[in-house]
Motif scaffolding. Structure first.
Motif, mmCIF file in Angstrom:
data_model
loop_
_atom_site.group_PDB
_atom_site.id
_atom_site.type_symbol
_atom_site.label_atom_id
_atom_site.label_comp_id
_atom_site.label_asym_id
_atom_site.label_seq_id
_atom_site.Cartn_x
_atom_site.Cartn_y
_atom_site.Cartn_z
ATOM 1 N N VAL A 114 1.499 2.469 -3.684
ATOM 2 C CA VAL A 114 0.401 2.823 -4.591
ATOM 3 C C VAL A 114 0.766 4.094 -5.359
ATOM 4 O O VAL A 114 1.123 5.120 -4.769
ATOM 5 C CB VAL A 114 -0.905 3.032 -3.803
ATOM 6 N N LYS A 142 -3.788 6.723 -6.243
ATOM 7 C CA LYS A 142 -4.774 6.381 -5.229
ATOM 8 C C LYS A 142 -6.197 6.417 -5.787
ATOM 9 O O LYS A 142 -7.061 5.652 -5.373
ATOM 10 C CB LYS A 142 -4.654 7.332 -4.042
ATOM 11 N N LEU A 181 -6.869 3.143 -7.624
ATOM 12 C CA LEU A 181 -7.101 2.053 -6.686
ATOM 13 C C LEU A 181 -8.486 2.169 -6.054
ATOM 14 O O LEU A 181 -9.182 1.163 -5.873
ATOM 15 C CB LEU A 181 -6.026 2.056 -5.596
ATOM 16 N N LEU A 190 0.808 -1.220 0.000
ATOM 17 C CA LEU A 190 0.000 0.000 0.000
ATOM 18 C C LEU A 190 0.839 1.268 0.000
ATOM 19 O O LEU A 190 0.384 2.307 -0.504
ATOM 20 C CB LEU A 190 -0.955 -0.015 1.192
ATOM 21 N N GLU A 191 2.030 1.217 0.525
ATOM 22 C CA GLU A 191 2.852 2.427 0.467
ATOM 23 C C GLU A 191 3.466 2.640 -0.918
ATOM 24 O O GLU A 191 4.044 3.675 -1.184
ATOM 25 C CB GLU A 191 3.948 2.383 1.521
ATOM 26 N N ASN A 234 -0.321 -4.573 3.107
ATOM 27 C CA ASN A 234 -0.536 -5.125 1.767
ATOM 28 C C ASN A 234 -2.019 -5.249 1.456
ATOM 29 O O ASN A 234 -2.842 -5.491 2.349
ATOM 30 C CB ASN A 234 0.104 -6.518 1.644
ATOM 31 N N LEU A 235 -2.325 -5.089 0.190
ATOM 32 C CA LEU A 235 -3.668 -5.330 -0.333
ATOM 33 C C LEU A 235 -3.596 -6.525 -1.268
ATOM 34 O O LEU A 235 -2.720 -6.596 -2.137
ATOM 35 C CB LEU A 235 -4.182 -4.106 -1.087
ATOM 36 N N LEU A 254 -6.607 -7.768 3.178
ATOM 37 C CA LEU A 254 -5.583 -6.878 3.711
ATOM 38 C C LEU A 254 -4.769 -7.608 4.769
ATOM 39 O O LEU A 254 -5.222 -8.613 5.338
ATOM 40 C CB LEU A 254 -6.228 -5.645 4.360
ATOM 41 N N LEU A 314 -4.817 3.114 3.857
ATOM 42 C CA LEU A 314 -3.549 3.120 3.124
ATOM 43 C C LEU A 314 -2.353 3.228 4.060
ATOM 44 O O LEU A 314 -1.279 2.672 3.769
ATOM 45 C CB LEU A 314 -3.532 4.276 2.124
#
Length: 520
Positions: free
Chosen positions: A351, A354, A357, A348-349, A469-470, A372, A464
């Motif tokens: 991305v 945004k 997403l 997520l860092e 993690n996604l 997640l 976020l």
């Protein structure tokens, strides 16, 4: 058909041991040869370039293309046919089904630990304590006063492995030592068992003693609000005979798994003595300790008489060999196994866009499901959320507030269900249960109420910055075709290692998904 035993026929046969020797003589020689002679001749076709055309691709073979829906239907039909055969046999023998391949009642430890089987630890056994102290004495870990100096270095020496400091202590694969105290059938455990009550829901899910299958329970929670996906997994059952059939996706194909309805319980059968002419003590013990969902050792439904989740978990464990095999994993892998989708992981860092997403999370077409996790190397918890833990993303909503400003919110669930004893388990930041953001307007708008059920809301930006993690799984429907080609990659004994290439030709404009996978 009749059989006749002829003495002459027996005399003509060689003794059994001689037959064994003759068999091995065909494969064993005293003269050494090249090590490559043990490989089949076809091995070299995948290792060496073709001498006639080194620069040409091999177009002699092509993978078989199958319809995604048709391949699923074949597995589901096979599952239903097997269930039907089992039911007929149960009626013939007047006996409920017991799965010989995954028998919790008769072969419990193979089902719990499989190849990692070891005897459950003896607790309170004087002989075991005496043996342990003798071992420590021989290792010279006592001082001159026979006091045991259990320092960290000594523990490392005793255990032969790294001992975690208190700050680093946590769940470990080696800590997995299941000890269910009893195994009984669904009809014995539940007063009025029903496979499902008011459909499937993420709010049904309660994590059991297999505390590191949270990743799989999170995967179930991400899809169980989609009835069409759950119905594709739970395809056939006969609750009277105690047989249930499920379909999973493994190694590029749909496979079915059939289990019986034996489940593990946390508490054992009553063993107390005393005079109990009316059997009242035993009945009370069973009612308080061994009845309903709360009595189950592994995962359970929140509703006391609902059974779909523990049976699904059992089937998934069987499909992988044993309960220990699902001790640890990734949310996306679980969703893939349950849906046949393709998962991709996004830090997520990292991305980039945004907004892009967010549009995927809103997921208007239902083409994706999401999970997640939080993996903080510092081991810290995040505003009520546990570290090294998986969660389900249930919904993403962009709504207008009373002030006319839009707010982006995500709905998330912890597979624990209820909070832990320390109050951990749900988000405690903005938009958490009871926070100032929840005005009557918003409670009505999102149809939400505060409960200790593992479900919570938070802002998109907080998601976020809180989660690591996604897991984004792309789903497929019957309009998709699947083509696959499996190949062996061997350590070569010859030069020209792995010259084979694969060429994919797309002749018309279309959406295509490419996956590289190893057999699990």
């Amino acid at each position: 058909m009749s059989c006749e035993h002829s003495p002459a026929a027996f005399k003509s046969k060689k003794p059994p041991q001689q037959q064994v020797h003759n068999f091995w003589d065909r494969y064993i020689t005293k003269s050494p040869g090249k090590v490559t002679t043990i490989f089949p001749p076809s091995l070299y076709s995948s290792l060496l370039p073709r001498p006639s055309a080194l620069s040409k691709y091999d177009t002699t073979t092509s993978p078989t293309t199958t319809n995604f829906g048709a391949s699923y239907a074949a597995a589901a039909d096979a599952c239903r046919a097997k269930i039907a055969r089992i039911v007929r046999d149960c009626h013939r023998t007047n006996s409920k089904f017991t799965d010989p391949d995954f028998d919790l009642k008769g072969n419990q430890w193979d089902c719990l630990l499989g190849l990692n089987w070891r005897s459950p630890p003896a607790k309170g056994n004087p002989a075991a304590v005496e043996d342990a102290l003798g071992t420590l004495e021989r290792m010279q870990v006592f001082d001159g006063t026979d006091c045991l100096q259990l320092t960290v270095p000594v523990l490392r020496k005793i255990m032969g492995k790294r001992v975690l400091d208190e700050e680093q202590e946590g769940d470990n694969d080696e800590d997995y030592d299941p000890e269910p105290k009893a195994v009984h059938r669904v009809g014995w455990i539940f007063e009025d068992p029903k496979f499902e009550v008011d459909g499937f829901s993420s709010s049904d899910i309660m994590q059991g003693s297999n505390s590191l299958d949270c990743w799989w329970l999170s995967a179930v929670a991400t899809i169980c609000h989609r009835r069409e996906l759950m119905d594709k997994i739970c395809v056939a059952r006969d609750e009277e005979c105690g047989v249930y059939g499920f379909v999973f996706y493994r190694d590029g194909e749909w496979v079915y798994t059939v289990v019986d309805d034996h489940l593990c319980l946390t508490n054992g059968d009553y063993e107390g003595g005393g005079h109990d002419p009316s059997n009242a003590i035993v009945k009370k013990w069973r009612r308080d300790k061994q009845t309903g969902s709360q009595a189950l050792y592994f995962a359970a439904c929140r509703e006391e008489n609902e059974t779909w989740l523990p049976l699904l978990e059992k089937a998934y464990a069987k499909a992988h060999g044993d309960y220990h095999a699902i001790w640890g994993g990734w949310v996306g892998e679980g969703v893939e196994d349950l849906t046949g989708g393709v998962n991709s992981e996004l830090a997520l860092e990292d991305v980039l866009f945004k907004e892009k997403l967010w549009k995927e999370l809103v997921n208007e077409n239902g083409n994706f499901v999401f999970g997640l996790d939080i993996l903080d190397r510092n081991g810290s918890d995040k505003n009520g959320l546990a570290n090294a833990h998986a969660y389900s993303l249930l919904a993403a909503r962009e709504e207008e507030g009373e002030d006319g400003k839009t707010v982006r919110l995500v709905k998330i669930r912890n597979p624990w269900g209820a909070r832990g004893g320390d109050g951990m388990g749900e988000w405690t930041g903005p938009w958490s249960d009871g926070s100032k953001e929840w005005t009557p307007y918003w409670l009505t708008k999102l149809d939400y109420r505060f409960e200790d059920d593992g479900v919570f809301w938070m802002s998109y930006n907080d998601m976020l910055h809180t989660f690591t993690n996604l897991y984004r799984t792309r789903l497929f429907d019957d309009e998709w075709a699947v083509a696959q080609e499996w190949t062996n990659v061997n350590v070569a004994w010859v030069s020209g290692y792995l010259q084979r290439k694969f060429v994919i030709e797309v002749k018309t404009a279309t959406t295509a998904v490419f996956v590289l996978q190893q057999v699990t």
